[in-house]
Scaffold this active site. Structure first.
Site, mmCIF file in Angstrom:
data_model
loop_
_atom_site.group_PDB
_atom_site.id
_atom_site.type_symbol
_atom_site.label_atom_id
_atom_site.label_comp_id
_atom_site.label_asym_id
_atom_site.label_seq_id
_atom_site.Cartn_x
_atom_site.Cartn_y
_atom_site.Cartn_z
ATOM 1 C CG HIS A 1 -6.222 -5.969 1.362
ATOM 2 N ND1 HIS A 1 -7.033 -5.268 2.238
ATOM 3 C CD2 HIS A 1 -4.969 -5.889 1.850
ATOM 4 C CE1 HIS A 1 -6.287 -4.795 3.231
ATOM 5 N NE2 HIS A 1 -5.039 -5.154 3.019
ATOM 6 C CG HIS B 1 -1.764 -1.198 1.360
ATOM 7 N ND1 HIS B 1 -2.596 -1.643 0.357
ATOM 8 C CD2 HIS B 1 -1.896 -2.085 2.385
ATOM 9 C CE1 HIS B 1 -3.215 -2.739 0.761
ATOM 10 N NE2 HIS B 1 -2.801 -3.037 1.983
#
Length: 328
Positions: free
Chosen positions: A216, A54
């Site tokens: 995700h 991320h």
């Protein structure tokens, strides 16, 4: 993929972070990134973390005016409690430590255990949960809303308050208030590919998009034929405003998911501003770029935070991290 082997991708990234930013203390083996001057006397420590993939969240937000330390897990996998407790010990000056936790089940459980470990060692710890994603109520990884783009707003405001010398209770209250005033919604234009799998983690045919995707690759609200930037902005901002219902100006984060060019993000930002103007919502500050990503996913997200004078002051306060810096 620009990697050596999947097994070392996180360690390789941390070595590169250390080389590019020698002012940070990067422990590659034990997976902790700490600001170089920690612990700072009299200052509350601010610790966050989560699965890698991320970036720049969270390691890229370690530095003056933001995080004191970050704990990177494996790709899309929570860091372990020992990492978090080690980070807390490294940044504790005696003023206490605040954990900023995205609402994913693994992160929540492991930060809970880390809090117990740290407190057993005499570190005073508070915790704030970020749960800003309005796309779905529960998901594959969460009970309740997912934690996404608002994490940046929380870390920036709480980091500024801590830099000013605010006590732990005050830093926690600031972080909680910013989280409560923030909402997000994300869109996938293409699927994400993890290093271990080497192929897309979900099937998103050409010419389609997923509205409300998680960071995700979790499913969103619905799948539709490809929409224009204008249409995506209409849908996304409306979804956020229907939940947030701000009565004043907002901070706006127009975020890329990792593979969307900046030219397109700025064009999308213009559409976001258009929708907000049509809804009578003034925009106090805007940040555009890849800040809370999902590896190579093509897509975008919008995060809005209803801002007051204190939140704006904390947002404008000086910050110096690898990924965010101004005012110094």
């Amino acid at each position: 993929m620009l990697i050596n082997v999947p097994e070392t991708v996180v360690a390789d990234g941390l070595r590169g972070l250390a080389a590019a930013h020698p002012g940070l203390n990067v422990d590659v083996e034990r997976r902790v990134v700490v600001r170089g001057d920690a612990p700072v006397a009299g200052k509350v420590g601010l610790v966050s973390g989560g699965g890698s993939g991320h970036e720049p969240l969270h390691g890229g937000f370690v530095g003056v005016g933001m995080l004191s330390a970050a704990c990177p897990g494996e790709v899309f996998t929570s860091p372990v409690p020992d990492q978090m407790a080690r980070a807390a010990a490294a940044v504790d000056s005696g003023a206490g430590v605040l954990f900023v936790v995205k609402n994913y089940t693994g992160d929540v459980l492991n930060f809970d255990m880390a809090q117990e470990l740290a407190e057993d060692e005499g570190v005073r710890v508070a915790r704030v949960l970020v749960d800003d994603d309005v796309a779905v109520r529960d998901s594959l990884y969460t009970a309740g809303r997912r934690g996404t783009g608002a994490t940046l707003f929380v870390e920036k405001a709480a980091g500024a308050a801590a830099e000013e010398g605010a006590p732990l209770e005050r830093v926690e209250a600031v972080a909680r208030r910013v989280g409560e005033r923030s909402r997000s919604f994300g869109v996938a234009l293409g699927a994400v590919t993890t290093p271990a799998k080497g192929t897309p983690t979900f099937d998103l045919p050409s010419g389609e998009l997923e509205l409300g995707i998680g960071i995700h690759g979790e499913p969103g609200r619905e799948r539709r034929p490809m929409m224009t930037s204008r249409e995506i902005a209409d849908f996304t901002v409306e979804a956020v405003l229907n939940d947030l219902r701000p009565s004043g100006p907002v901070l706006a984060l127009v975020n890329g998911m990792g593979a969307t060019p900046l030219l397109e993000l700025y064009g999308f930002s213009a559409e976001v501003h258009r929708v907000l103007a049509e809804r009578g919502v003034p925009v106090a500050r805007t940040l555009v770029g890849n800040y809370v990503t999902s590896l190579d996913m093509a897509g975008c997200s919008v995060t809005l935070c209803e801002a007051d004078e204190e939140i704006l002051r904390l947002w404008d306060a000086p910050v110096e991290t690898p990924a965010l810096r101004w005012g110094r």
